[in-house]
Design a protein around this motif. Structure first.
Motif, PDB file in Angstrom:
ATOM      1  N   GLY A 423       0.726  -1.218   0.024  1.00  3.50           N
ATOM      2  CA  GLY A 423      -0.029  -0.026  -0.150  1.00  3.50           C
ATOM      3  C   GLY A 423       0.876   1.371   0.046  1.00  3.50           C
ATOM      4  O   GLY A 423       0.381   2.267  -0.619  1.00  3.50           O
ATOM      5  N   ALA A 424       1.835   1.249   0.862  1.00  8.20           N
ATOM      6  CA  ALA A 424       3.030   2.335   0.636  1.00  8.20           C
ATOM      7  C   ALA A 424       3.394   2.535  -0.601  1.00  8.20           C
ATOM      8  O   ALA A 424       3.620   3.936  -1.141  1.00  8.20           O
ATOM      9  N   VAL A 425       3.634   1.532  -1.429  1.00  5.25           N
ATOM     10  CA  VAL A 425       4.247   1.839  -2.620  1.00  5.25           C
ATOM     11  C   VAL A 425       3.255   2.372  -3.607  1.00  5.25           C
ATOM     12  O   VAL A 425       3.403   3.340  -4.370  1.00  5.25           O
ATOM     13  N   LEU A 426       2.139   1.743  -3.433  1.00  2.62           N
ATOM     14  CA  LEU A 426       1.088   2.289  -4.431  1.00  2.62           C
ATOM     15  C   LEU A 426       0.694   3.930  -4.143  1.00  2.62           C
ATOM     16  O   LEU A 426       0.750   4.774  -5.097  1.00  2.62           O
ATOM     17  N   TRP A 427       0.575   4.135  -2.630  1.00  4.91           N
ATOM     18  CA  TRP A 427       0.477   5.603  -2.360  1.00  4.91           C
ATOM     19  C   TRP A 427       1.402   6.551  -2.799  1.00  4.91           C
ATOM     20  O   TRP A 427       1.204   7.578  -3.324  1.00  4.91           O
ATOM     21  N   SER A 428       2.718   6.127  -2.406  1.00  2.00           N
ATOM     22  CA  SER A 428       3.639   7.009  -2.791  1.00  2.00           C
ATOM     23  C   SER A 428       3.799   7.230  -4.208  1.00  2.00           C
ATOM     24  O   SER A 428       4.173   8.419  -4.522  1.00  2.00           O
ATOM     25  N   GLY A 429       3.909   6.081  -4.981  1.00  3.18           N
ATOM     26  CA  GLY A 429       3.947   6.173  -6.649  1.00  3.18           C
ATOM     27  C   GLY A 429       2.865   7.161  -6.765  1.00  3.18           C
ATOM     28  O   GLY A 429       3.208   8.138  -7.904  1.00  3.18           O
ATOM     29  N   ALA A 469       9.814  -7.646   2.007  1.00  5.74           N
ATOM     30  CA  ALA A 469      11.263  -7.371   1.691  1.00  5.74           C
ATOM     31  C   ALA A 469      11.327  -6.223   0.606  1.00  5.74           C
ATOM     32  O   ALA A 469      11.993  -5.312   0.552  1.00  5.74           O
ATOM     33  N   VAL A 470      10.486  -6.923  -0.444  1.00  5.84           N
ATOM     34  CA  VAL A 470      10.719  -6.038  -1.746  1.00  5.84           C
ATOM     35  C   VAL A 470      10.051  -4.864  -1.636  1.00  5.84           C
ATOM     36  O   VAL A 470      10.189  -3.687  -1.856  1.00  5.84           O
ATOM     37  N   CYS A 471       8.805  -4.800  -1.351  1.00  3.81           N
ATOM     38  CA  CYS A 471       8.109  -3.412  -1.250  1.00  3.81           C
ATOM     39  C   CYS A 471       8.364  -2.533  -0.190  1.00  3.81           C
ATOM     40  O   CYS A 471       8.278  -1.393  -0.045  1.00  3.81           O
ATOM     41  N   GLY A 472       8.956  -3.116   0.998  1.00  3.41           N
ATOM     42  CA  GLY A 472       9.480  -2.590   2.277  1.00  3.41           C
ATOM     43  C   GLY A 472      10.472  -1.325   1.413  1.00  3.41           C
ATOM     44  O   GLY A 472      10.666  -0.328   1.816  1.00  3.41           O
ATOM     45  N   ALA A 473      11.654  -2.207   0.650  1.00  5.65           N
ATOM     46  CA  ALA A 473      12.516  -1.356   0.176  1.00  5.65           C
ATOM     47  C   ALA A 473      12.069  -0.331  -0.974  1.00  5.65           C
ATOM     48  O   ALA A 473      12.531   0.755  -1.150  1.00  5.65           O
ATOM     49  N   ALA A 474      11.154  -0.913  -1.863  1.00 10.27           N
ATOM     50  CA  ALA A 474      10.583   0.112  -2.811  1.00 10.27           C
ATOM     51  C   ALA A 474       9.948   1.470  -2.138  1.00 10.27           C
ATOM     52  O   ALA A 474      10.029   2.447  -2.568  1.00 10.27           O
TER      53      ALA A 474
END
Length: 493
Positions: A423-429, A469-474
């Motif tokens: 969700g953080a990846v989607l929102w920040s993108g 791991a992946v989405c946390g880093a992204a």
């Protein structure tokens, strides 16, 4: 602020002109003021106190004094200072700083949250179509061990998601430059083409005829819904979805005949296509100016971002089934929660832009702006993740009742954190796209999608752990970039 600057102080208490006895000089050329004389600087402060308190540098005070006619000789004779700059420096030191706050202004990004709750429901309601169409997707598992037709449906959804993200950006751009007529022309060509490409993607994978028919309906719905959303007629979507929603609700209580399920699905697809066709045709005006036509490459990063997000969401839903076989649970509750959260995400994107403008108005330097921008970003992201957490728990609790015979995978700490990271990846993108930075989030999301796909293919750890791991880093990379972007004054112009 009081009247104009007074350059002549009150006369002395003794008789005779004030200039008859010149005051003695200090070492360095400064004149000493007689003890009996009132301090003329006090009167100057009384006259110009507000302006002096608001100054950010002594030179600003000096410029005002010189503009009022005070010369260097007068600064020596009247105030006993070498020049206007020395006088300004003393005024600056004697008067406490009192910077005025920004005037009240209207927030251009203010929006009612109810509208975005509605949009979240509009985004999530099409998922009810899968509940109606599930009996038609029966058969032997496909090559990945997924239920029959899942590969074709997934391929169609990935192509449709990517295409419609790019199409929406291009149509909104045309809407801004050429009005509804230009946007209508763009959608009239782009929406059917996207639906056709999504159907062709489904045909590339083996699937039963019912699954291919469902993929065609899914492609048509996505294309038509994109047209209605861009042209501001999203209120027609719940009406078109009403047959599917009613049918899905009845299927929880009774076993519906196949013809009822098919009729409800066809009614929804037919209604949304008719509404989109009518709205698009009415928007097109042959006499309207076409407006500026942006290059096709301008919408490419938005499509790539949509593709990356679609892959990440698909892996979150089907990762366990691909990794452990068809007997594993489908994480459909995660997808429903993410879809529902898009309404809150859109509202918080508006709030972030409005609060960022307020932070700019209250900042007196670049360091202060960066700090305030980081606070705004953290506040809005925390609000979104809180909403997503509540939706994840709610959908996991309601999933068994909404989908009898199936149970979502256990919601452990790793899976919950992985969903929040996604969700953080989607929102920040989406936030970076809103501020005009499209290529960076597209590259990050595609990289993350490739990493998760490779880890799934190589069977590296559990899908939830890999996603965390992946989405946390992204998300960390995207948020760092967003913090730096919002800390620039030029970003908010």
């Amino acid at each position: 602020m009081s009247g104009p600057l007074r350059l002549v102080p009150p006369g002395p208490a003794t008789s005779g002109p004030a200039t008859s006895v010149p005051p003695p000089r200090l070492s360095g050329g400064r004149r000493r003021r007689p003890r009996w004389a009132d301090d003329p600087i006090d009167e100057l402060i009384a006259d110009r106190g507000e302006l002096i308190a608001e100054a950010v540098h002594p030179d600003e005070i000096a410029a005002v004094l010189e503009a009022d006619g005070l010369t260097g000789d007068q600064a020596q004779e009247r105030f006993g200072r070498r020049d206007t700059f020395e006088l300004a420096a003393e005024l600056y030191a004697r008067v406490p700083r009192r910077h005025p706050g920004p005037p009240p202004r209207t927030d251009p990004w203010a929006a009612r949250p109810g509208r975005f709750v509605f949009r979240g429901l509009v985004f999530a309601l099409p998922g009810l179509g899968y509940a109606l169409g599930a009996p038609f997707l029966s058969g032997p598992p496909d090559v990945l061990g997924l239920p029959a037709g899942s590969g074709a449906l997934t391929a169609s959804a990935l192509v449709g998601w990517a295409w419609n993200q790019a199409l929406a950006h291009r149509a909104y751009t045309r809407l801004a430059s050429g009005g509804r007529a230009a946007a209508g022309r763009c959608l009239r060509l782009g929406a059917p083409l996207g639906a056709l490409l999504a159907c062709l993607a489904a045909l590339l994978l083996p699937a039963p005829g019912a699954a291919l028919a469902f993929a065609a309906g899914q492609s048509a719905y996505l294309a038509a819904a994109t047209a209605l959303l861009v042209l501001g007629r999203e209120r027609l979507l719940p009406l078109a979805l009403l047959p599917t929603a009613v049918g899905a609700g009845l299927s929880l209580a009774v076993e519906l005949p196949s013809w009822v399920r098919v009729s409800a699905l066809l009614a929804t697809v037919g209604a949304v296509l008719a509404a989109a066709a009518r709205v698009t045709v009415r928007a097109v005006d042959p006499e309207a100016a076409p407006g500026a036509v942006p290059p096709l490459t301008a919408s490419l990063p938005y499509g790539l971002f949509g593709l990356g997000c679609a892959v990440l969401t698909t892996v979150a839903a089907l990762g366990d089934m691909v990794r452990y076989g068809a007997g594993a649970a489908l994480a459909g509750a995660v997808v429903i929660a993410l879809t529902l959260s898009m309404g809150a995400a859109e509202w918080l994107l508006h709030r972030c832009r409005g609060l960022a403008l307020a932070a700019l108005a209250h900042s007196t330097g670049s360091a202060g702006l960066r700090l305030r921008a980081a606070r705004v970003l953290g506040l809005c992201l925390t609000g979104y993740l809180a909403a997503l957490t509540a939706l994840v728990f709610a959908t996991h609790a309601l999933w068994p009742a909404a989908s009898p015979g199936t149970a979502p995978p256990p919601l452990g700490a790793a899976r919950l954190l992985a969903v929040l990271a996604l969700g953080a990846v989607l929102w920040s993108g989406l936030l970076l796209q809103a501020f005009g930075s499209a290529w960076f989030p597209a590259a990050v999301c595609l990289t993350a999608a490739g990493a998760e796909t490779a880890a799934l293919a190589l069977k590296i750890s559990a899908p939830a752990v890999v996603q965390l791991a992946v989405c946390g880093a992204a998300s960390a990379v995207l948020l760092a970039f967003a913090t730096a972007l919002l800390g620039r004054i030029t970003t908010h112009r």
